[in-house]
Design an enzyme around this catalytic site. Structure first.
Site: not given
Length: 409
Positions: A180-181
């Protein structure tokens, strides 16, 4: 430098004047919004009334406020407004917000924004200068686009999970939501490139399409050309870095671990001399990385035996003196106490109103003239309703109260 207050440099921020409407929740899209907000963009985050972004109650909680400690960092500098997108009036309100916006950021499943009349074709027709940044599991096109996608699946199908773990054992995951990051970071980069194209080159707004699996796949170094040309499928190698020698983690005499990267040719020579192996330093069998990889087991054995005869403090002193890259494996407690992190302003403190001081991570990257700062921590749900709907859209107090009573905001 120790004690330097980077906030004194923040006369302005590089993204001051950029307005972002953030829709979506949890991690990937909001991580992009966080980066933009840290460097001065006005990020207006739209959340569902009454509950908001689920991240507000994920992981460790501050009991005094009933709020996730993660939320305070992930949503710092953002403005929170509430809007129930399931009600018929909601899309029209979003479009009013977009009239003065530079970026529409979302991370819903493809088709969701179209359902609300807010898909790319809809908003581009209305606002040709608008940049629309979309983060999803599989992207906006392709046979998987309608499948649900989370960062964990992006990590596994993007190639990262296959490499993570010990040979002969099942793959493992990192303990953070790295997929996600990474997606959020690429989304921020893509957004900035699109803004530059529009403002510096006179271009139109454009669509930025980021898929979680592609964001992870993009970090997989030379694996695809190695497979294509050599037929090599890189496998799990534990703590060692495949194809680079020596680069591994070694146990010291006191049971601690030291990570050593002695793989540069000149560094390797210094390394071997520092650990009492001058013959290995000058051995033509180890003259370059490709040769050392072939003899990696022998080299690793020598280093492992040396580390086992020294405690960590002794080992790091020897390697630091020789200019060999090395370091410990830090927990978050170690990071928080480390003087270098502190000197670089990576450990900051901000007040949670009415509660107390909270340690938060500093901002990356560090800019010399217009650094990012934390102006406020993650906001209360709907904290900026009056400011945004009232000041920006001109909605009067009576109308806001009617909207709230109807559950719209």
């Amino acid at each position: 430098m120790p004690g330097f207050d980077y906030s004194q440099l923040a006369k302005d921020k590089p993204l001051r004047g950029v307005r972002v409407i953030e829709m979506g929740q949890l991690l990937a899209g909001p991580f992009c919004g966080r980066i933009l907000a840290e460097f001065g963009a006005e990020v207006i985050k739209i959340e569902a009334p009454g509950k908001g972004d689920p991240l507000r109650v994920w992981r460790g909680m501050m009991e005094e406020t009933g709020t996730s400690l993660w939320w305070y960092v992930q949503s710092r500098n953002k403005k929170s407004v509430t809007l129930d997108m399931n009600l018929a009036q909601a899309p029209a309100l979003v479009k009013r917000l977009l009239e003065s916006a530079d970026v529409l950021l979302e991370n819903f499943k493809p088709g969701t924004m179209e359902k609300w009349g807010l898909g790319w074709e809809d908003v581009h027709r209305l606002y040709p200068r608008l940049v629309m940044t979309r983060v999803s599991g599989w992207g906006q096109t392709g046979p998987y686009k309608d499948k649900p996608g989370y960062g964990s699946i992006g990590e596994s199908m993007g190639g990262l999970r296959y490499l993570t773990g010990v040979p002969g054992q099942p793959p493992v995951r990192t303990g953070i939501s790295i997929g996600d990051s990474l997606s959020g970071m690429w989304a921020a980069i893509g957004t900035l490139m699109a803004i530059y194209h529009r403002d510096a080159r006179g271009g139109a707004g454009q669509l930025v399409d980021v898929a979680l699996n592609e964001a992870v796949f993009n970090m997989m170094e030379g694996m695809l050309p190695e497979f294509s040309w050599l037929g090599v499928i890189r496998e799990r190698t534990g703590a060692a870095m495949p194809g680079i020698s020596p680069s591994n983690t070694y146990e010291c005499q006191d049971g601690t671990y030291i990570v050593i990267g002695g793989n540069g040719d000149s560094i390797f020579k210094r390394f071997m001399r520092a650990i009492g192996q001058p013959a290995m330093a000058d051995d033509p069998r180890f003259a370059n990385n490709n040769l050392r990889v072939k003899a990696n087991a022998e080299i690793d054995s020598v280093i492992g035996e040396w580390a086992a005869r020294h405690n960590y403090a002794e080992a790091i002193a020897i390697l630091d003196a020789a200019g060999v890259p090395a370091g410990p494996i830090y927990s978050i407690a170690d990071i928080a106490a480390d003087p270098h992190f502190q000197a670089r302003n990576m450990i900051q403190e901000r007040e949670v109103p009415g509660v107390g001081s909270l340690k938060i991570p500093g901002i990356v990257p560090q800019l010399s003239e217009t650094p990012g700062t934390t102006e406020w921590l993650g906001p209360r749900l709907g904290e900026h309703n009056r400011e945004v709907y009232g000041s920006l859209l001109g909605v009067d107090e009576a109308t806001l109260e009617e909207w709230a009573a109807a559950g719209l905001v």
